[in-house]
Write a protein that holds these residues in place. Structure first.
Motif, PDB file in Angstrom:
ATOM      1  N   ARG A   1     -38.020 -61.318  15.694  1.00  0.00           N
ATOM      2  CA  ARG A   1     -39.103 -62.160  15.189  1.00  0.00           C
ATOM      3  C   ARG A   1     -39.634 -63.097  16.283  1.00  0.00           C
ATOM      4  O   ARG A   1     -40.839 -63.144  16.539  1.00  0.00           O
ATOM      5  N   GLU A   2     -38.744 -63.813  16.917  1.00  0.00           N
ATOM      6  CA  GLU A   2     -39.189 -64.832  17.876  1.00  0.00           C
ATOM      7  C   GLU A   2     -39.575 -64.229  19.221  1.00  0.00           C
ATOM      8  O   GLU A   2     -40.722 -64.358  19.672  1.00  0.00           O
ATOM      9  N   ILE A   3     -38.623 -63.553  19.875  1.00  0.00           N
ATOM     10  CA  ILE A   3     -38.894 -63.038  21.222  1.00  0.00           C
ATOM     11  C   ILE A   3     -39.864 -61.864  21.178  1.00  0.00           C
ATOM     12  O   ILE A   3     -40.785 -61.768  22.000  1.00  0.00           O
TER      13      ILE A   3
ATOM     14  N   ARG B   1     -43.388 -62.793  20.941  1.00  0.00           N
ATOM     15  CA  ARG B   1     -43.928 -63.374  22.166  1.00  0.00           C
ATOM     16  C   ARG B   1     -44.184 -62.311  23.229  1.00  0.00           C
ATOM     17  O   ARG B   1     -45.166 -62.384  23.970  1.00  0.00           O
ATOM     18  N   THR B   2     -43.319 -61.304  23.300  1.00  0.00           N
ATOM     19  CA  THR B   2     -43.452 -60.280  24.341  1.00  0.00           C
ATOM     20  C   THR B   2     -44.242 -59.059  23.870  1.00  0.00           C
ATOM     21  O   THR B   2     -44.643 -58.233  24.696  1.00  0.00           O
ATOM     22  N   PHE B   3     -44.438 -58.937  22.553  1.00  0.00           N
ATOM     23  CA  PHE B   3     -45.106 -57.768  21.967  1.00  0.00           C
ATOM     24  C   PHE B   3     -44.392 -56.459  22.308  1.00  0.00           C
ATOM     25  O   PHE B   3     -45.014 -55.420  22.494  1.00  0.00           O
ATOM     26  N   GLU B   4     -43.051 -56.542  22.415  1.00  0.00           N
ATOM     27  CA  GLU B   4     -42.231 -55.359  22.679  1.00  0.00           C
ATOM     28  C   GLU B   4     -41.067 -55.326  21.683  1.00  0.00           C
ATOM     29  O   GLU B   4     -39.940 -55.693  22.014  1.00  0.00           O
TER      30      GLU B   4
ATOM     31  N   TRP C   1     -36.632 -50.109  28.837  1.00  0.00           N
ATOM     32  CA  TRP C   1     -35.255 -50.467  29.178  1.00  0.00           C
ATOM     33  C   TRP C   1     -35.186 -51.693  30.083  1.00  0.00           C
ATOM     34  O   TRP C   1     -34.192 -52.441  30.058  1.00  0.00           O
ATOM     35  N   SER C   2     -36.211 -51.918  30.885  1.00  0.00           N
ATOM     36  CA  SER C   2     -36.209 -53.116  31.734  1.00  0.00           C
ATOM     37  C   SER C   2     -36.216 -54.382  30.886  1.00  0.00           C
ATOM     38  O   SER C   2     -35.505 -55.358  31.189  1.00  0.00           O
ATOM     39  N   THR C   3     -36.987 -54.368  29.805  1.00  0.00           N
ATOM     40  CA  THR C   3     -37.018 -55.517  28.889  1.00  0.00           C
ATOM     41  C   THR C   3     -35.690 -55.646  28.149  1.00  0.00           C
ATOM     42  O   THR C   3     -35.201 -56.761  27.906  1.00  0.00           O
ATOM     43  N   TYR C   4     -35.099 -54.517  27.802  1.00  0.00           N
ATOM     44  CA  TYR C   4     -33.811 -54.518  27.103  1.00  0.00           C
ATOM     45  C   TYR C   4     -32.745 -55.229  27.947  1.00  0.00           C
ATOM     46  O   TYR C   4     -32.041 -56.129  27.458  1.00  0.00           O
ATOM     47  N   PHE C   5     -32.628 -54.854  29.226  1.00  0.00           N
ATOM     48  CA  PHE C   5     -31.613 -55.469  30.093  1.00  0.00           C
ATOM     49  C   PHE C   5     -31.961 -56.911  30.435  1.00  0.00           C
ATOM     50  O   PHE C   5     -31.076 -57.733  30.696  1.00  0.00           O
ATOM     51  N   GLU C   6     -33.235 -57.247  30.405  1.00  0.00           N
ATOM     52  CA  GLU C   6     -33.650 -58.617  30.684  1.00  0.00           C
ATOM     53  C   GLU C   6     -33.174 -59.577  29.597  1.00  0.00           C
ATOM     54  O   GLU C   6     -32.780 -60.713  29.892  1.00  0.00           O
ATOM     55  N   TYR C   7     -33.198 -59.114  28.325  1.00  0.00           N
ATOM     56  CA  TYR C   7     -32.864 -59.988  27.208  1.00  0.00           C
ATOM     57  C   TYR C   7     -31.484 -59.719  26.602  1.00  0.00           C
ATOM     58  O   TYR C   7     -31.093 -60.414  25.671  1.00  0.00           O
ATOM     59  N   LEU C   8     -30.751 -58.748  27.130  1.00  0.00           N
ATOM     60  CA  LEU C   8     -29.450 -58.419  26.556  1.00  0.00           C
ATOM     61  C   LEU C   8     -28.491 -59.612  26.626  1.00  0.00           C
ATOM     62  O   LEU C   8     -27.749 -59.871  25.669  1.00  0.00           O
TER      63      LEU C   8
END
Length: 283
Positions: A219-221, A224-227, A25-32
């Protein structure tokens, strides 16, 4: 009791999703609200949806009119178009459009067996966005044509006959009399098709065009993050947001075009009905 069970199951699912570390969820809110997701991915998705639907509606009207035309050649061409584009998967069609520069490397326009007036090297052009629009629009036009044809058929035949009796040509009668009345039937399913088109844009990676919402996030992000999981959730969230806005717009459009279609009697109609009943002998 059933409602309570459903609420409990939903609560358990939400709790499990909130506490499951796999969702990141931390990654989710980071890229939302990531700038590239919004200004590139979401914007391109909206452009693909709008441009494709505008072309599809215009072409769908043309094909629907051709199907209803008294000319057998026009009816046959329209039927073949529907047969091909409704009978093959949209993903396969998009892959074909992506391979178009390979199949037709050079396009030449000129006099048959004579000099060439214009030559275009498709492989030298970077047109995946244009090819994605063409692929989506041509496929959607087949479905819009059937929706529009159903709307036209819902208009009483007497309307067309009265228009032709007034001296209108068949095409003019369709344009000025039949199509405006058919809008009440055409609008609701068209709203559904717009929402469907928004989600279908996620398949344009087959062209390949990877700068849409799904391509940017998954595809792109994600590469790069493998998430991939949280980035898929980001894409799903924005699809839901735009879909919800479109559903609200569809509701108001349907209400606008359904004016006068209510089965409830007006005050004047009720008064006239009561008066007629009082004046009926034997009452």
């Amino acid at each position: 009791m059933t409602a309570i069970v459903i609420l409990v199951l939903a609560a358990l699912f939400l709790y499990g999703a909130a506490t499951n570390p796999a969702y990141r969820w931390s990654t989710y809110f980071e890229y939302l609200f990531n700038e590239r997701v919004l200004t590139v991915g979401l914007l391109n998705t909206l452009q693909l949806t709008v441009y494709s639907m505008v072309i599809a509606i215009a072409l769908g009207v043309l094909i629907a009119v051709m199907r209803l035309s008294p000319n057998p050649v026009l009816r046959w061409v329209a039927w073949m178009y529907l047969w091909i584009f409704r009978g093959t998967p949209i993903y396969v069609q998009l892959v074909f459009w992506g391979l178009l520069p390979t199949i037709y490397q050079n396009i030449q326009l000129g006099v048959p067996f004579g000099p060439s007036l214009l030559q275009v090297n498709l492989q030298a052009l970077s047109i995946p966005f244009l090819l994605a629009i063409v692929g989506l629009a041509l496929n959607e036009a087949a479905y819009m044509a059937e929706i529009i044809r159903a709307g036209i058929n819902s208009v009483p035949e007497g309307q067309l006959e009265a228009s032709t009796a007034l001296g209108m040509s068949w095409g003019m009668a369709m344009r000025r009399t039949v199509l405006p009345q058919a809008m009440r039937v055409i609008i609701p399913p068209t709203g559904n098709e717009v929402i469907s088109m928004l989600k279908t844009t996620s398949l344009v990676t087959a062209v390949p065009f990877t700068l849409d919402l799904y391509g940017i996030t998954s595809r792109e992000i994600a590469a790069r993050t493998f998430e991939p999981v949280p980035l898929l959730l980001v894409a799903a969230t924005w699809y839901l947001v735009v879909t919800s806005i479109l559903m609200v717009g569809q509701y108001y459009l349907e209400r606008y075009y359904s004016r006068g279609a209510s089965r409830k009697l007006t005050t004047k109609q009720l008064e006239a009905l009561a008066k007629a009943q009082l004046e009926t002998p034997g009452e």
